[in-house]
Design an enzyme around this catalytic site. Structure first.
Site, PDB file in Angstrom:
ATOM      1  N   ASN A  30      56.763  57.854  46.062  1.00 10.99           N
ATOM      2  CA  ASN A  30      57.010  58.291  47.420  1.00 10.99           C
ATOM      3  C   ASN A  30      58.375  57.802  47.803  1.00 10.99           C
ATOM      4  OD1 ASN A  30      55.409  55.750  48.367  1.00 10.99           O
ATOM      5  ND2 ASN A  30      54.078  57.258  47.597  1.00 10.99           N
ATOM      6  N   GLY A  46      51.066  65.255  46.579  1.00 10.82           N
ATOM      7  CA  GLY A  46      50.764  66.398  45.685  1.00 10.82           C
ATOM      8  C   GLY A  46      52.092  67.108  45.089  1.00 10.82           C
ATOM      9  N   GLU A  76      50.074  56.772  50.860  1.00 12.17           N
ATOM     10  CA  GLU A  76      50.790  55.508  50.704  1.00 12.17           C
ATOM     11  C   GLU A  76      51.675  55.332  51.627  1.00 12.17           C
ATOM     12  OE1 GLU A  76      51.607  55.494  46.327  1.00 12.17           O
ATOM     13  OE2 GLU A  76      49.648  54.334  46.143  1.00 12.17           O
ATOM     14  N   HIS A  97      56.949  53.865  39.604  1.00 12.95           N
ATOM     15  CA  HIS A  97      56.277  53.254  38.685  1.00 12.95           C
ATOM     16  C   HIS A  97      57.103  52.817  37.407  1.00 12.95           C
ATOM     17  CE1 HIS A  97      52.392  55.263  40.639  1.00 12.95           C
ATOM     18  NE2 HIS A  97      53.033  54.315  41.071  1.00 12.95           N
TER      19      HIS A  97
END
Length: 269
Positions: A30, A46, A76, A97
């Site tokens: 995000n 999503g 988040e 990530h």
């Protein structure tokens, strides 16, 4: 000042950048940008960060509540809002990530070694925050011990978070974290995975880097051995104690973080 469409477009471009780099998969990650005292644009939940369009970007208030947009913000967003609350100098936050940096957290290995001059001057020591349950206040709370002194954070078993005074700077910091982790990993593999085989930049060379900061008109000195809390312990980073040390200087991690912020601010990053 950039228009709302330009800001939304940049968020989409950065989303595609981190997706193309493999820093996120599927709908992971995000991004947010501060656009007013209590207004922020952020990515929707999503939706793949590699396939966003400006009309998908949402506006939220300082508590993460949606102000406008047809989609919903990520749960988040809480950790983004915590950063903005604690760091008035921050205008953008990126959560991703990056595989290698994240693997360090899974393996329980700190990414705290000074191995690249560029990394020292841009990100310094990257702390690993305690594990927190996603979508809860545990992750924002885990940032608190480090939030004032760092612009990059590893989230244990959960990726990385980077901040900046611009969205581009926050994205570049994420790239620098992963690149530094990659070099660290390669060094471990070449050295048969032994931590002792990683050649860190010496205390003396850190001192020289601090001199470079002085030439740029930015004060600061490497703390030296006398003020280092790790002196004489297994955590000591300095292999050569022969040079003079300034016992009045601040702690090493604090120093690098402080200089990093001043350097980036001076360069307008």
């Amino acid at each position: 000042m950039a228009s709302s469409f330009e800001i939304k477009k940049e968020i989409c471009e950065i989303g595609k950048r981190i997706y193309d780099h493999g820093f996120v998969a599927a709908n992971d990650g995000n991004i947010s940008v501060k656009v007013g005292p209590n207004e922020f644009y952020c990515t929707p939940t999503g939706v793949s960060k590699g396939y966003m369009t400006p009309d998908m970007i949402i506006k939220v208030d300082g508590k993460g509540n949606k102000i406008e947009g047809r989609l919903n913000p990520s749960s988040e967003i809480k950790m983004h809002m915590r950063v903005y609350q604690e760091r008035p100098d921050v205008n953008a936050v990126v959560h991703a990530h990056p595989p290698i940096a994240t693997a360090f957290t899974v393996a329980g290995v700190e990414l705290d070694q000074y191995i690249l001059p560029e990394a020292i001057l841009t990100i310094g020591h990257v702390p690993t925050c305690d594990y927190g349950m996603p979508s809860t206040m545990e992750i924002p709370d885990s940032l608190m011990p480090y939030i004032q002194k760092h612009d990059a954070f590893l989230l244990k078993n959960h990726g990385a978070l980077t901040v900046g005074n611009t969205l581009t700077r926050a994205c570049f910091t994420m790239e620098e974290v992963e690149f530094n982790a990659k070099i660290n990993l390669y060094a471990r593999q070449i050295g048969v995975g032994k931590n002792s085989n990683i050649e860190e930049i010496s205390c003396h060379e850190l001192e020289r880097l601090m001199e470079l900061r002085k030439k740029m008109g930015l004060p600061g000195k490497h703390p030296g051995c006398k003020s280092c809390p790790n002196q004489g312990t297994a955590n000591c980073k300095c292999k050569d104690h022969s040079h003079n040390c300034d016992s009045s200087a601040p702690a090493g991690d604090d120093l690098v973080a402080d200089i990093t912020k001043k350097v980036l601010a001076a360069l307008g990053k």
